[in-house]
Scaffold this motif. Structure first.
Motif, PDB file in Angstrom:
ATOM      1  N   CYS A 194       0.373  -1.261  -0.465  1.00 38.91           N
ATOM      2  CA  CYS A 194      -0.035   0.285  -0.517  1.00 38.91           C
ATOM      3  C   CYS A 194       1.130   0.681  -0.119  1.00 38.91           C
ATOM      4  CB  CYS A 194      -0.598  -0.126   1.530  1.00 38.91           C
ATOM      5  SG  CYS A 194      -2.090  -1.140   0.814  1.00 38.91           S
ATOM      6  N   ARG A 195       2.355   1.716   0.885  1.00 42.25           N
ATOM      7  CA  ARG A 195       3.151   2.170   0.561  1.00 42.25           C
ATOM      8  C   ARG A 195       2.972   2.308  -1.050  1.00 42.25           C
ATOM      9  NH1 ARG A 195       5.094   0.520   5.838  1.00 42.25           N
ATOM     10  NH2 ARG A 195       6.679  -1.106   4.208  1.00 42.25           N
ATOM     11  N   ASP A 196       3.381   1.486  -1.800  1.00 42.38           N
ATOM     12  CA  ASP A 196       3.660   1.358  -3.225  1.00 42.38           C
ATOM     13  C   ASP A 196       2.827   2.052  -4.167  1.00 42.38           C
ATOM     14  OD1 ASP A 196       5.657   1.406  -6.042  1.00 42.38           O
ATOM     15  OD2 ASP A 196       3.761  -0.431  -6.423  1.00 42.38           O
ATOM     16  N   ARG A 197       1.417   1.636  -3.527  1.00 46.77           N
ATOM     17  CA  ARG A 197       0.386   2.046  -4.173  1.00 46.77           C
ATOM     18  C   ARG A 197      -0.313   3.634  -3.745  1.00 46.77           C
ATOM     19  NH1 ARG A 197      -2.779  -3.214  -1.699  1.00 46.77           N
ATOM     20  NH2 ARG A 197      -2.222  -4.733  -3.250  1.00 46.77           N
ATOM     21  N   LEU A 198       0.222   3.883  -2.541  1.00 46.94           N
ATOM     22  CA  LEU A 198       0.055   5.273  -2.525  1.00 46.94           C
ATOM     23  C   LEU A 198       0.239   6.357  -4.162  1.00 46.94           C
ATOM     24  CD1 LEU A 198      -0.781   7.463  -0.275  1.00 46.94           C
ATOM     25  CD2 LEU A 198       1.117   7.442   0.116  1.00 46.94           C
ATOM     26  N   GLU A 199       1.074   6.201  -4.697  1.00 45.27           N
ATOM     27  CA  GLU A 199       1.348   7.044  -5.442  1.00 45.27           C
ATOM     28  C   GLU A 199       0.527   6.641  -7.243  1.00 45.27           C
ATOM     29  OE1 GLU A 199       2.299  10.069  -5.168  1.00 45.27           O
ATOM     30  OE2 GLU A 199       2.842   9.601  -2.575  1.00 45.27           O
ATOM     31  N   ARG A 200       0.373   5.362  -6.956  1.00 43.72           N
ATOM     32  CA  ARG A 200       0.003   4.339  -8.392  1.00 43.72           C
ATOM     33  C   ARG A 200      -1.273   4.789  -8.759  1.00 43.72           C
ATOM     34  NH1 ARG A 200       2.114  -0.761  -9.688  1.00 43.72           N
ATOM     35  NH2 ARG A 200       2.998  -1.134  -7.647  1.00 43.72           N
ATOM     36  N   ASN A 201      -1.916   4.314  -7.239  1.00 44.02           N
ATOM     37  CA  ASN A 201      -3.758   3.978  -7.205  1.00 44.02           C
ATOM     38  C   ASN A 201      -4.036   4.080  -5.690  1.00 44.02           C
ATOM     39  OD1 ASN A 201      -6.177   3.446  -8.244  1.00 44.02           O
ATOM     40  ND2 ASN A 201      -5.887   1.964  -9.106  1.00 44.02           N
ATOM     41  N   PRO A 202      -4.526   4.624  -5.260  1.00 44.85           N
ATOM     42  CA  PRO A 202      -4.523   5.239  -3.980  1.00 44.85           C
ATOM     43  C   PRO A 202      -5.415   4.299  -3.693  1.00 44.85           C
ATOM     44  CG  PRO A 202      -4.715   7.629  -4.432  1.00 44.85           C
ATOM     45  CD  PRO A 202      -4.144   6.499  -5.422  1.00 44.85           C
ATOM     46  N   LEU A 203      -6.706   4.409  -4.106  1.00 44.30           N
ATOM     47  CA  LEU A 203      -7.815   4.081  -4.221  1.00 44.30           C
ATOM     48  C   LEU A 203      -7.869   1.846  -3.620  1.00 44.30           C
ATOM     49  CD1 LEU A 203      -9.426   5.535  -6.298  1.00 44.30           C
ATOM     50  CD2 LEU A 203     -10.770   3.862  -6.971  1.00 44.30           C
ATOM     51  N   ARG A 204      -6.739   1.566  -4.020  1.00 42.31           N
ATOM     52  CA  ARG A 204      -6.450   0.079  -3.980  1.00 42.31           C
ATOM     53  C   ARG A 204      -6.072   0.167  -2.744  1.00 42.31           C
ATOM     54  NH1 ARG A 204      -8.656  -0.461  -7.249  1.00 42.31           N
ATOM     55  NH2 ARG A 204      -9.826  -2.145  -5.829  1.00 42.31           N
ATOM     56  N   ILE A 205      -5.758   1.004  -1.896  1.00 43.55           N
ATOM     57  CA  ILE A 205      -5.540   0.975  -0.242  1.00 43.55           C
ATOM     58  C   ILE A 205      -6.962   0.833   0.743  1.00 43.55           C
ATOM     59  CG2 ILE A 205      -4.799   2.301   2.058  1.00 43.55           C
ATOM     60  CD1 ILE A 205      -2.804   3.784  -0.386  1.00 43.55           C
ATOM     61  N   LEU A 206      -8.210   0.992   0.044  1.00 41.35           N
ATOM     62  CA  LEU A 206      -8.809   1.161   0.674  1.00 41.35           C
ATOM     63  C   LEU A 206     -10.174  -0.665   0.384  1.00 41.35           C
ATOM     64  CD1 LEU A 206     -11.372   3.611  -0.098  1.00 41.35           C
ATOM     65  CD2 LEU A 206     -10.194   3.508   1.479  1.00 41.35           C
ATOM     66  N   ASP A 207      -8.808  -0.780  -0.945  1.00 41.80           N
ATOM     67  CA  ASP A 207      -9.581  -2.745  -0.587  1.00 41.80           C
ATOM     68  C   ASP A 207      -8.476  -3.685   0.278  1.00 41.80           C
ATOM     69  OD1 ASP A 207     -11.861  -4.465  -1.541  1.00 41.80           O
ATOM     70  OD2 ASP A 207      -9.441  -5.391  -3.349  1.00 41.80           O
ATOM     71  N   CYS A 208      -7.374  -2.894   0.689  1.00 40.03           N
ATOM     72  CA  CYS A 208      -6.594  -4.025   1.487  1.00 40.03           C
ATOM     73  C   CYS A 208      -6.718  -4.554   2.583  1.00 40.03           C
ATOM     74  CB  CYS A 208      -5.392  -2.921   1.904  1.00 40.03           C
ATOM     75  SG  CYS A 208      -3.942  -4.037   2.138  1.00 40.03           S
ATOM     76  N   LYS A 209      -6.789  -5.952   2.459  1.00 48.59           N
ATOM     77  CA  LYS A 209      -7.191  -6.933   3.752  1.00 48.59           C
ATOM     78  C   LYS A 209      -6.166  -6.819   5.324  1.00 48.59           C
ATOM     79  CE  LYS A 209     -10.554  -8.316   1.363  1.00 48.59           C
ATOM     80  NZ  LYS A 209     -10.084  -6.900  -0.064  1.00 48.59           N
ATOM     81  N   GLU A 210      -5.018  -5.842   4.752  1.00 56.08           N
ATOM     82  CA  GLU A 210      -4.138  -6.287   6.450  1.00 56.08           C
ATOM     83  C   GLU A 210      -4.683  -5.020   7.239  1.00 56.08           C
ATOM     84  OE1 GLU A 210      -1.148  -7.668   6.475  1.00 56.08           O
ATOM     85  OE2 GLU A 210      -1.199  -8.886   4.524  1.00 56.08           O
ATOM     86  N   GLU A 211      -4.412  -5.750   8.555  1.00 54.40           N
ATOM     87  CA  GLU A 211      -5.127  -4.966   9.297  1.00 54.40           C
ATOM     88  C   GLU A 211      -4.887  -3.681   9.738  1.00 54.40           C
ATOM     89  OE1 GLU A 211      -8.278  -4.920  12.010  1.00 54.40           O
ATOM     90  OE2 GLU A 211      -7.703  -7.042  11.306  1.00 54.40           O
ATOM     91  N   GLY A 212      -3.584  -3.577   9.561  1.00 58.25           N
ATOM     92  CA  GLY A 212      -3.333  -2.221   9.789  1.00 58.25           C
ATOM     93  C   GLY A 212      -3.758  -0.460   8.258  1.00 58.25           C
ATOM     94  N   CYS A 213      -3.794  -1.580   7.855  1.00 57.89           N
ATOM     95  CA  CYS A 213      -4.541  -0.326   5.956  1.00 57.89           C
ATOM     96  C   CYS A 213      -5.130  -0.065   6.679  1.00 57.89           C
ATOM     97  CB  CYS A 213      -4.000  -1.609   5.026  1.00 57.89           C
ATOM     98  SG  CYS A 213      -2.098  -1.914   4.711  1.00 57.89           S
ATOM     99  N   ARG A 214      -6.076  -1.743   6.612  1.00 57.99           N
ATOM    100  CA  ARG A 214      -8.106  -1.377   7.317  1.00 57.99           C
ATOM    101  C   ARG A 214      -7.992  -0.050   8.414  1.00 57.99           C
ATOM    102  NH1 ARG A 214     -11.197  -5.492   5.598  1.00 57.99           N
ATOM    103  NH2 ARG A 214     -12.653  -4.962   6.955  1.00 57.99           N
ATOM    104  N   GLY A 215      -7.291   0.015   9.592  1.00 59.73           N
ATOM    105  CA  GLY A 215      -7.782   1.125  10.626  1.00 59.73           C
ATOM    106  C   GLY A 215      -7.156   1.814   9.899  1.00 59.73           C
ATOM    107  N   ALA A 216      -5.868   2.323   9.088  1.00 61.23           N
ATOM    108  CA  ALA A 216      -5.672   3.874   9.270  1.00 61.23           C
ATOM    109  C   ALA A 216      -6.961   4.721   7.903  1.00 61.23           C
ATOM    110  CB  ALA A 216      -4.885   3.199   7.797  1.00 61.23           C
TER     111      ALA A 216
END
Length: 435
Positions: A194-216
């Protein structure tokens, strides 16, 4: 080991495969009624199709595809989903040159390298529909209604439809920038991907299943606040059609789906009793995908459903499915003289449209009768040298124990007559093999 199947796969055995056949038949009937025709695409495609169609920043392309070089040194991937392959077939076969929309459906295995869990496997089976050629929001509503209709026909309860709009290439960049600003302040808790996706496609972060990303993602901006007027009008029209059709829905502003090709309408169907990941199907609009794959600017919308997860939901909700009828009659040879003739008789029964079988293990008369009982056969035709000399067989009803001698010339007629009323399907119980 040679006797162990690969992890994340399953054997669907007799006794279980009938549930799959029932599900597939319900699907085929549904598609016929909604005007969708079947398409069958290859199980593998050129890797570039999925990289361009699904999206390089997705989990599927980055972590889950089965990709290899063939003997011509071409990069090939087992299909991880169905839409990109259908779009490729739509273009290659010039289906866009005919009447639109083109409404297609598919059934078949897909492949993703992921951690196996309840209802999710590395080889899984998917049903999907694709409607290409129309921007009409009524088609979006029809596709969602079709998905809900499928689950209703299967008897599933407590099914929820979650709907969102993802905007379009005109308004989505505004939303992406708002997301980047939001997540830049939280990049310390994001996973490596998701750190890599932040610049390329931040929408993908909303779909991440990692606990830290879901909390963020808690409190992140929603796309609904960034829609342009045409996208907002389209979304309102879709919701209006759903209301006219009587399809309950929930607007979920954080729903993004896991594939890059979606725009405007996105939706997901969730069910209880299927584990941590409650989705049993979903889809959305992909108006730019055909053009991205090298074709004309043709809109499209579709949805897909994992069959293993549907069957798991049905099992956990206690839903039984009808079983197909078994054998109509089993031929028992009372002696060696009748054993040869029984092969001819059983074939005659089959050619008349009856389901018939005989012993091939050299069992005794008693053992043959016992075996027929284990098969659950309702009728047994017993023949020996004496019966054959008289041109007859003994027809025994295994449920009542009543038997009578029947002329060979009337055997087919008698079996068909006695099978009438026995064709009602009985429930199939137990766990399904796909889980």
């Amino acid at each position: 080991m040679l006797t162990t199947r690969p992890r994340g796969t399953s054997d669907i055995l007799p006794g279980e495969v009938e549930k799959w056949q029932y599900l597939e038949q319900v699907i085929r009937n549904l598609c016929r009624e909604y005007g969708y025709r079947e398409i069958r695409t290859p199980i593998f495609e050129h890797t570039e199709l999925f990289e361009r169609g699904v999206g390089e920043a997705t989990d599927i392309v980055e972590k889950e595809m089965y990709t290899f070089k063939d003997r011509g040194n071409r990069s090939i991937s087992l299909r991880p989903e169905g839409t990109a392959a259908v779009v490729r077939a739509y273009l290659e076969n010039r289906l866009y040159a005919g009447p639109q929309p083109v409404k297609l459906y598919y059934l078949g295995p897909m492949f993703r390298y992921d951690r196996p869990q309840a209802g999710r496997y590395r080889q899984f089976h998917q049903f999907g529909v694709e409607a290409l050629g129309s921007h009409d929001p009524a088609l979006d509503a029809e596709v969602m209604a079709m998905a809900m209709d499928l689950y209703s026909r299967l008897g599933l309860r407590e099914i929820e439809l979650h709907v969102n709009s993802l905007g379009c290439p005109q308004c989505r960049p505004v939303f992406r920038e708002r997301l980047r600003e939001f997540f830049r302040e939280r990049d310390g808790v994001l996973c490596r991907h998701c750190r890599d996706r932040l610049e390329r496609n931040p929408l993908r972060i909303l779909d991440c299943k990692e606990e830290g990303c879901r909390g963020a993602a808690q409190g992140a901006p929603t796309v609904l606040g960034s829609l342009c007027s045409p996208c907002e009008d389209h979304f309102r029209a879709v919701l209006g059609y759903l209301e006219q059709l009587g399809v309950p829905y929930t607007v979920n502003p954080y729903l993004v789906r896991g594939l890059d090709y979606y725009n405007r309408t996105a939706f997901e169907v969730v069910a209880r009793d299927v584990g941590a990941q409650s989705s049993i199907g979903g889809g959305g609009r992909y108006d730019g995908l055909v053009e991205a794959c090298g074709g004309p600017d043709v809109p499209g919308i579709g949805f897909a459903s994992g069959l293993e997860r549907v069957l798991l939901a049905m099992e956990r909700q206690g839903i039984s499915v009808p079983s197909p009828p078994g054998l109509d009659v089993f031929l028992v040879a009372a002696d060696e003289a009748a054993r040869e003739q029984s092969l001819v008789l059983v074939q005659q029964l089959r050619k008349s449209g009856l389901a018939a079988d005989r012993d091939y293990m050299g069992r005794s008369l008693k053992a043959q009768m016992k075996f027929a009982g284990k098969l659950g056969v309702g009728l047994v035709a017993i023949c020996g040298a004496g019966e054959l000399a008289r041109g007859a067989v003994i027809l025994r009803d295994m449920r009542t124990g009543i038997q009578e001698e029947v002329p060979l010339s009337k055997l087919v007629e008698e079996v068909k007559l006695r099978c009438t009323g026995r064709k009602e399907s009985a429930p199939v119980n137990g766990n399904h093999a796909g889980a």
